[in-house]
Design a protein around this motif. Structure first.
Motif, PDB file in Angstrom:
ATOM      1  N   ALA A 125       2.395  12.566 -24.810  1.00  0.00           N
ATOM      2  CA  ALA A 125       1.978  13.912 -23.783  1.00  0.00           C
ATOM      3  C   ALA A 125       1.867  15.084 -24.703  1.00  0.00           C
ATOM      4  O   ALA A 125       1.158  16.005 -24.298  1.00  0.00           O
ATOM      5  CB  ALA A 125       2.734  13.780 -22.732  1.00  0.00           C
ATOM      6  N   ALA A 126       2.662  15.117 -25.687  1.00  0.00           N
ATOM      7  CA  ALA A 126       2.613  16.279 -26.563  1.00  0.00           C
ATOM      8  C   ALA A 126       1.816  16.364 -27.723  1.00  0.00           C
ATOM      9  O   ALA A 126       1.823  17.010 -28.629  1.00  0.00           O
ATOM     10  CB  ALA A 126       4.429  16.643 -27.177  1.00  0.00           C
ATOM     11  N   VAL A 145       2.858  23.463 -31.806  1.00  0.00           N
ATOM     12  CA  VAL A 145       2.315  23.130 -33.250  1.00  0.00           C
ATOM     13  C   VAL A 145       0.843  22.797 -32.926  1.00  0.00           C
ATOM     14  O   VAL A 145      -0.122  23.324 -33.447  1.00  0.00           O
ATOM     15  CB  VAL A 145       2.728  22.196 -34.084  1.00  0.00           C
ATOM     16  CG1 VAL A 145       2.000  21.847 -35.410  1.00  0.00           C
ATOM     17  CG2 VAL A 145       4.426  22.593 -34.358  1.00  0.00           C
ATOM     18  N   LYS A 146       0.685  21.715 -31.994  1.00  0.00           N
ATOM     19  CA  LYS A 146      -0.603  21.180 -31.924  1.00  0.00           C
ATOM     20  C   LYS A 146      -1.809  22.370 -31.143  1.00  0.00           C
ATOM     21  O   LYS A 146      -2.747  22.423 -31.413  1.00  0.00           O
ATOM     22  CB  LYS A 146      -0.550  19.885 -31.036  1.00  0.00           C
ATOM     23  CG  LYS A 146      -0.291  18.738 -31.745  1.00  0.00           C
ATOM     24  CD  LYS A 146      -1.509  18.425 -32.855  1.00  0.00           C
ATOM     25  CE  LYS A 146      -1.174  17.068 -33.578  1.00  0.00           C
ATOM     26  NZ  LYS A 146      -2.057  16.945 -34.707  1.00  0.00           N
ATOM     27  N   TYR A 203      16.327  18.687 -25.168  1.00  0.00           N
ATOM     28  CA  TYR A 203      15.195  17.727 -25.411  1.00  0.00           C
ATOM     29  C   TYR A 203      13.797  18.249 -25.157  1.00  0.00           C
ATOM     30  O   TYR A 203      12.762  18.254 -26.167  1.00  0.00           O
ATOM     31  CB  TYR A 203      15.407  16.343 -24.079  1.00  0.00           C
ATOM     32  CG  TYR A 203      14.292  15.439 -24.267  1.00  0.00           C
ATOM     33  CD1 TYR A 203      14.390  14.622 -25.359  1.00  0.00           C
ATOM     34  CD2 TYR A 203      13.432  15.298 -23.276  1.00  0.00           C
ATOM     35  CE1 TYR A 203      13.351  13.625 -25.257  1.00  0.00           C
ATOM     36  CE2 TYR A 203      12.619  14.260 -23.272  1.00  0.00           C
ATOM     37  CZ  TYR A 203      12.434  13.316 -24.311  1.00  0.00           C
ATOM     38  OH  TYR A 203      11.564  12.207 -24.401  1.00  0.00           O
ATOM     39  N   PHE A 204      13.521  18.949 -24.061  1.00  0.00           N
ATOM     40  CA  PHE A 204      12.299  19.532 -23.720  1.00  0.00           C
ATOM     41  C   PHE A 204      12.059  20.898 -24.706  1.00  0.00           C
ATOM     42  O   PHE A 204      10.841  21.055 -24.861  1.00  0.00           O
ATOM     43  CB  PHE A 204      12.191  19.888 -22.143  1.00  0.00           C
ATOM     44  CG  PHE A 204      12.013  18.475 -21.492  1.00  0.00           C
ATOM     45  CD1 PHE A 204      10.800  17.843 -21.375  1.00  0.00           C
ATOM     46  CD2 PHE A 204      12.903  18.144 -20.743  1.00  0.00           C
ATOM     47  CE1 PHE A 204      10.939  16.674 -20.608  1.00  0.00           C
ATOM     48  CE2 PHE A 204      12.881  16.902 -19.809  1.00  0.00           C
ATOM     49  CZ  PHE A 204      11.840  16.370 -20.001  1.00  0.00           C
ATOM     50  N   ARG A 205      13.058  21.390 -25.155  1.00  0.00           N
ATOM     51  CA  ARG A 205      12.696  22.599 -25.968  1.00  0.00           C
ATOM     52  C   ARG A 205      12.031  22.098 -27.223  1.00  0.00           C
ATOM     53  O   ARG A 205      11.466  22.585 -27.680  1.00  0.00           O
ATOM     54  CB  ARG A 205      13.897  23.301 -26.447  1.00  0.00           C
ATOM     55  CG  ARG A 205      13.805  24.316 -27.232  1.00  0.00           C
ATOM     56  CD  ARG A 205      14.938  25.271 -27.236  1.00  0.00           C
ATOM     57  NE  ARG A 205      16.128  24.548 -28.095  1.00  0.00           N
ATOM     58  CZ  ARG A 205      17.470  25.406 -28.038  1.00  0.00           C
ATOM     59  NH1 ARG A 205      17.549  26.416 -26.880  1.00  0.00           N
ATOM     60  NH2 ARG A 205      18.453  24.770 -28.400  1.00  0.00           N
ATOM     61  N   SER A 206      12.576  20.811 -27.817  1.00  0.00           N
ATOM     62  CA  SER A 206      11.967  20.164 -28.927  1.00  0.00           C
ATOM     63  C   SER A 206      10.735  19.613 -28.643  1.00  0.00           C
ATOM     64  O   SER A 206       9.574  19.780 -29.684  1.00  0.00           O
ATOM     65  CB  SER A 206      13.032  18.925 -29.508  1.00  0.00           C
ATOM     66  OG  SER A 206      13.977  19.516 -29.910  1.00  0.00           O
ATOM     67  N   LEU A 207      10.416  19.191 -27.555  1.00  0.00           N
ATOM     68  CA  LEU A 207       9.021  18.704 -27.188  1.00  0.00           C
ATOM     69  C   LEU A 207       7.913  19.678 -27.372  1.00  0.00           C
ATOM     70  O   LEU A 207       6.975  19.545 -27.849  1.00  0.00           O
ATOM     71  CB  LEU A 207       9.308  17.867 -25.898  1.00  0.00           C
ATOM     72  CG  LEU A 207       9.381  16.504 -25.864  1.00  0.00           C
ATOM     73  CD1 LEU A 207       9.404  16.033 -24.448  1.00  0.00           C
ATOM     74  CD2 LEU A 207       8.171  15.522 -26.586  1.00  0.00           C
ATOM     75  N   ARG A 208       8.498  21.013 -26.670  1.00  0.00           N
ATOM     76  CA  ARG A 208       7.611  22.213 -26.534  1.00  0.00           C
ATOM     77  C   ARG A 208       7.474  22.771 -27.832  1.00  0.00           C
ATOM     78  O   ARG A 208       6.075  23.036 -28.060  1.00  0.00           O
ATOM     79  CB  ARG A 208       8.368  23.259 -25.576  1.00  0.00           C
ATOM     80  CG  ARG A 208       7.989  22.932 -24.158  1.00  0.00           C
ATOM     81  CD  ARG A 208       8.467  23.966 -23.404  1.00  0.00           C
ATOM     82  NE  ARG A 208       9.756  24.596 -23.426  1.00  0.00           N
ATOM     83  CZ  ARG A 208      10.901  24.304 -22.808  1.00  0.00           C
ATOM     84  NH1 ARG A 208      10.744  23.450 -21.939  1.00  0.00           N
ATOM     85  NH2 ARG A 208      12.024  24.630 -23.078  1.00  0.00           N
TER      86      ARG A 208
END
Length: 326
Positions: free
Chosen positions: A243-244, A210-211, A200-205
């Protein structure tokens, strides 16, 4: 034993799921019924896809919107083969050992985009954990081919997580897709059973990266509901996305592809989807698409135009506030 080609095809596509007991698929509610694909434009789109020997996620994932999208000459191309190295419990794409990459595929995608006169195209892929860069260079070449053959077409990509490899992620960011989409799919509690090959957090990171590297690229992510998540868990995922700095969230109903896949725990009603949309808008997303039939690439072209307009409106409002303060 009675010969059943459907069962044999299922076993071939999803060998890792054959040990699962069959789960009842249940009856779909009326709001999930769609018309069968038909029409001249649908056939024209099919002919171009077949003529260029391309794969679409529309077919591979059994998308319920294929008739509507293909009749509008909208298609989501799936690159790097038809076989995925992961085995998500919700996905109908075949699992196994993929073949070698087709070096001519990026150009064929570019030609198809040109032939279809697409204003906006979505490129997704199977996961290729067997490759050192997880297919990042193939994405870069595909984006380049589209820019070469159809320079006015806006490009949206929907890749995997590249196993969190920063070099691979940055290479794809450097190709400057207009939209970088990567789906979280479900709430973190369900990852071990629904999306065991991902984190999950790998995908969020990845989406945050990108941003951080190029804030001009729109970011987008999607959720399925109906897998056993709670409304509170969905709300937390929305907060994590904001948050991301994710711009666009899509939320749709999970539909069970076969009895061997994860069962549908709940069919969320259209009214409940309206509630999720209101919640997401209140949390500050630039764009929200939430309905039973919403999918990541559904209405992607129209949504991109709205996404640009929403950003321009937000920037104008911010500028006006600054000027008023001065």
């Amino acid at each position: 034993m009675t010969y059943n080609p459907d069962l044999l095809d299922r076993a071939k596509r999803h060998p890792e799921k054959q040990k699962n007991a069959d789960r009842p698929m249940g009856k779909k509610p009326d709001w999930l019924r769609v018309r069968a694909p038909q029409g001249t434009v649908y056939k024209d789109t099919l002919d171009i896809v077949r003529g260029q020997k391309l794969t679409t996620v529309c077919e591979e994932a059994g998308c319920p919107n294929i008739g509507e999208c293909w009749n509008k000459k909208h298609a989501t191309f799936m690159i790097m083969g038809e076989v995925c190295t992961r085995a998500c419990a919700f996905c109908n794409v075949a699992t196994g050992k993929p073949e070698e990459l087709d070096k001519y595929e990026p150009l064929r995608v570019g030609v198809a985009v040109e032939q279809m006169a697409l204003k906006h195209v979505v490129i997704t892929s199977v996961d290729r954990d067997d490759l050192d860069d997880c297919g990042a260079d193939h994405f870069v070449k595909t984006i380049g081919a589209i820019r070469f053959k159809s320079p006015d077409t806006t490009v949206e990509i929907l890749p995997g997580d590249f196993r969190g490899n920063i070099q691979s992620i940055d290479a794809v960011i450097g190709a400057k897709p207009d939209v970088f989409n990567h789906n979280l799919e479900t709430v973190p509690r369900l990852y071990p059973t629904i999306r065991p090959g991902a984190r999950y957090f790998r995908s969020l990171r990845l989406l945050q990266r990108v941003k951080d590297v190029d804030p001009s690229i729109f970011t987008k992510s999607g959720l399925m509901v109906g897998l056993g998540e709670t409304k509170e868990e969905v709300a937390q995922v929305m907060d994590d996305m904001r948050a991301a700095d994710i711009d666009f969230i899509t939320i749709g109903q999970y539909l069970q592809p076969t009895p061997k896949h994860a069962p549908v725990e709940k069919f969320w009603t259209p009214e409940e989807f309206e509630g999720l949309e209101r919640m997401a808008r209140a949390k500050g997303f630039l764009m929200v698409s939430a309905s039973p039939l919403t999918r990541s690439s559904h209405h992607a072209g129209e949504d991109f135009a709205r996404l640009k307009a929403a950003r321009e409106e937000k920037l104008a409002a911010k500028q006006a506030t600054v000027q008023a303060a001065e």
